[in-house]
Motif scaffolding. Structure first.
Motif, PDB file in Angstrom:
ATOM      1  N   LEU A  21     108.338  32.564   9.556  1.00 57.66           N
ATOM      2  CA  LEU A  21     108.938  31.300   9.995  1.00 57.66           C
ATOM      3  C   LEU A  21     109.586  30.606   8.923  1.00 57.66           C
ATOM      4  N   TYR A  22     108.930  30.563   7.623  1.00 60.38           N
ATOM      5  CA  TYR A  22     109.584  30.190   6.489  1.00 60.38           C
ATOM      6  C   TYR A  22     110.515  30.926   5.866  1.00 60.38           C
ATOM      7  N   ALA A  23     110.498  32.472   6.147  1.00 56.64           N
ATOM      8  CA  ALA A  23     111.607  33.108   5.614  1.00 56.64           C
ATOM      9  C   ALA A  23     112.903  32.852   6.500  1.00 56.64           C
ATOM     10  N   LEU A  24     112.810  32.248   7.755  1.00 57.83           N
ATOM     11  CA  LEU A  24     114.362  31.792   8.633  1.00 57.83           C
ATOM     12  C   LEU A  24     114.856  30.863   7.854  1.00 57.83           C
ATOM     13  N   HIS A  25     114.284  29.887   6.945  1.00 57.90           N
ATOM     14  CA  HIS A  25     114.619  28.795   6.369  1.00 57.90           C
ATOM     15  C   HIS A  25     114.837  29.099   4.863  1.00 57.90           C
ATOM     16  N   GLY A  26     115.154  30.408   4.466  1.00 53.21           N
ATOM     17  CA  GLY A  26     115.112  30.783   3.041  1.00 53.21           C
ATOM     18  C   GLY A  26     114.094  30.302   1.907  1.00 53.21           C
ATOM     19  N   GLU A  27     112.734  30.147   2.745  1.00 54.48           N
ATOM     20  CA  GLU A  27     111.749  29.597   1.884  1.00 54.48           C
ATOM     21  C   GLU A  27     110.386  30.869   1.769  1.00 54.48           C
ATOM     22  N   THR A  28     109.725  30.811   0.607  1.00 55.72           N
ATOM     23  CA  THR A  28     108.686  31.609   0.956  1.00 55.72           C
ATOM     24  C   THR A  28     107.273  31.130   0.907  1.00 55.72           C
ATOM     25  N   ALA A  29     106.289  31.507   2.109  1.00 55.46           N
ATOM     26  CA  ALA A  29     105.366  30.969   2.107  1.00 55.46           C
ATOM     27  C   ALA A  29     104.138  32.073   2.094  1.00 55.46           C
ATOM     28  N   ASP A  30     103.053  32.297   1.608  1.00 58.29           N
ATOM     29  CA  ASP A  30     102.101  33.337   1.391  1.00 58.29           C
ATOM     30  C   ASP A  30     100.924  32.653   1.721  1.00 58.29           C
ATOM     31  N   LEU A  31     100.016  33.106   2.662  1.00 58.45           N
ATOM     32  CA  LEU A  31      98.687  32.580   2.895  1.00 58.45           C
ATOM     33  C   LEU A  31      97.560  33.850   2.691  1.00 58.45           C
ATOM     34  N   THR A  32      96.832  33.841   1.835  1.00 59.28           N
ATOM     35  CA  THR A  32      96.010  34.891   1.759  1.00 59.28           C
ATOM     36  C   THR A  32      94.354  34.563   1.945  1.00 59.28           C
ATOM     37  N   ALA A  46     124.460   7.439 -11.529  1.00 59.21           N
ATOM     38  CA  ALA A  46     122.848   7.588 -11.826  1.00 59.21           C
ATOM     39  C   ALA A  46     121.918   7.444 -10.859  1.00 59.21           C
ATOM     40  N   GLY A  47     122.298   6.241  -9.818  1.00 62.84           N
ATOM     41  CA  GLY A  47     121.300   5.945  -8.697  1.00 62.84           C
ATOM     42  C   GLY A  47     121.442   7.313  -7.768  1.00 62.84           C
ATOM     43  N   TYR A  48     122.638   7.666  -7.652  1.00 64.65           N
ATOM     44  CA  TYR A  48     122.748   8.740  -6.590  1.00 64.65           C
ATOM     45  C   TYR A  48     121.897  10.132  -6.943  1.00 64.65           C
ATOM     46  N   HIS A  49     122.188  10.293  -8.361  1.00 64.67           N
ATOM     47  CA  HIS A  49     121.371  11.512  -8.629  1.00 64.67           C
ATOM     48  C   HIS A  49     120.272  11.575  -8.622  1.00 64.67           C
ATOM     49  N   SER A  50     119.417  10.430  -8.923  1.00 68.18           N
ATOM     50  CA  SER A  50     118.175  10.190  -8.916  1.00 68.18           C
ATOM     51  C   SER A  50     117.727  10.056  -7.556  1.00 68.18           C
ATOM     52  N   SER A  51     118.086   9.394  -6.820  1.00 64.58           N
ATOM     53  CA  SER A  51     117.657   9.566  -5.198  1.00 64.58           C
ATOM     54  C   SER A  51     117.906  10.870  -4.506  1.00 64.58           C
ATOM     55  N   ASN A  52     118.925  11.568  -4.861  1.00 61.23           N
ATOM     56  CA  ASN A  52     119.192  12.876  -4.338  1.00 61.23           C
ATOM     57  C   ASN A  52     118.055  13.937  -4.974  1.00 61.23           C
ATOM     58  N   ALA A  53     117.703  13.665  -6.015  1.00 63.34           N
ATOM     59  CA  ALA A  53     116.729  14.562  -6.730  1.00 63.34           C
ATOM     60  C   ALA A  53     115.371  14.244  -5.987  1.00 63.34           C
ATOM     61  N   ALA A  54     114.977  13.277  -5.614  1.00 66.31           N
ATOM     62  CA  ALA A  54     113.644  12.812  -4.916  1.00 66.31           C
ATOM     63  C   ALA A  54     113.721  13.509  -3.562  1.00 66.31           C
ATOM     64  N   LEU A  55     115.086  13.424  -3.000  1.00 62.72           N
ATOM     65  CA  LEU A  55     115.030  14.063  -1.485  1.00 62.72           C
ATOM     66  C   LEU A  55     115.128  15.669  -1.552  1.00 62.72           C
ATOM     67  N   GLU A  56     115.509  16.053  -2.636  1.00 57.56           N
ATOM     68  CA  GLU A  56     115.153  17.495  -2.780  1.00 57.56           C
ATOM     69  C   GLU A  56     113.816  18.247  -3.146  1.00 57.56           C
ATOM     70  N   PHE A  57     113.148  17.634  -3.185  1.00 60.93           N
ATOM     71  CA  PHE A  57     111.536  18.013  -3.459  1.00 60.93           C
ATOM     72  C   PHE A  57     110.974  18.070  -2.090  1.00 60.93           C
ATOM     73  N   PRO A  58     110.571  19.191  -1.590  1.00 61.55           N
ATOM     74  CA  PRO A  58     109.898  19.866  -0.376  1.00 61.55           C
ATOM     75  C   PRO A  58     108.513  19.279  -0.009  1.00 61.55           C
ATOM     76  N   LYS A  59     108.209  18.029  -0.590  1.00 60.87           N
ATOM     77  CA  LYS A  59     106.956  17.503  -0.357  1.00 60.87           C
ATOM     78  C   LYS A  59     106.127  17.478   1.120  1.00 60.87           C
ATOM     79  N   GLU A  60     107.239  17.482   2.096  1.00 61.09           N
ATOM     80  CA  GLU A  60     107.032  17.395   3.521  1.00 61.09           C
ATOM     81  C   GLU A  60     106.597  18.759   3.828  1.00 61.09           C
ATOM     82  N   SER A  61     107.399  19.644   3.414  1.00 61.32           N
ATOM     83  CA  SER A  61     107.316  21.352   3.929  1.00 61.32           C
ATOM     84  C   SER A  61     106.063  21.778   3.145  1.00 61.32           C
ATOM     85  N   ILE A  62     105.535  21.221   1.921  1.00 61.12           N
ATOM     86  CA  ILE A  62     104.248  21.439   1.590  1.00 61.12           C
ATOM     87  C   ILE A  62     102.959  21.169   2.238  1.00 61.12           C
TER      88      ILE A  62
END
Length: 154
Positions: free
Chosen positions: A100-111, A37-53
């Motif tokens: 640039l974001y598409a190269l990482h498999g992410e979608t970023a749209d600025l309008t 449970a400790g492994y999965h909860s810490s891993n879920a926090a790392l998966e959130f892309p807070k820094e990318s946003i």
């Protein structure tokens, strides 16, 4: 033979050994579940892309100010209006970010929604703020800021 039927000392030893072994198995299972449970909860926090946003918002704010300076410089040598120049430069920046974001498999749209000035005439004056729709999606997390208000005066 009759005395062996009445002697129950061995039964108590076997019963206590069984109880102790079941307690140890239960404790080992609980300890194992706590680790998982400790492994999965810490891993879920790392998966959130807070820094990318956060980086996407920060880069957009910084580059909006740079684009404003470039717009005013180009406007001094061009016949085009300030909003037209700003929209073209911002569209170019948006396309580069999307790539640039598409190269990482992410979608970023600025309008770019609008370019505003405090005195109402953007064509001849300085730009005060812009309104931008920012969306981000990495396959798991969807982020949208509609509209993000960016003050471009320093």
């Amino acid at each position: 033979m009759e005395s062996m039927k009445d002697n129950t000392n061995g039964q108590w030893i076997i019963l206590s050994g069984l109880v102790i072994s079941l307690i140890l198995i239960g404790l080992a299972t609980l300890a194992n579940q706590a680790v998982i449970a400790g492994y999965h909860s810490s891993n879920a926090a790392l998966e959130f892309p807070k820094e990318s946003i956060r980086e996407l918002n920060s880069h957009t704010r910084d580059n909006a100010r740079i684009i404003k300076d470039l717009t005013l410089h180009i406007n001094s040598t061009s016949n085009d209006t300030v909003p037209f120049i700003y929209e073209g430069l911002f569209k170019n920046y948006s396309e580069q970010i999307e790539g640039l974001y598409a190269l990482h498999g992410e979608t970023a749209d600025l309008t770019l929604v609008s370019v505003n000035s405090t005195n109402g005439t953007v064509n001849t004056s300085d730009i005060d703020m812009i309104f931008v729709n920012i969306t981000y999606f990495d396959g798991n997390t969807y982020y949208s800021s509609r509209p993000e208000i960016i003050e471009v005066n320093e």
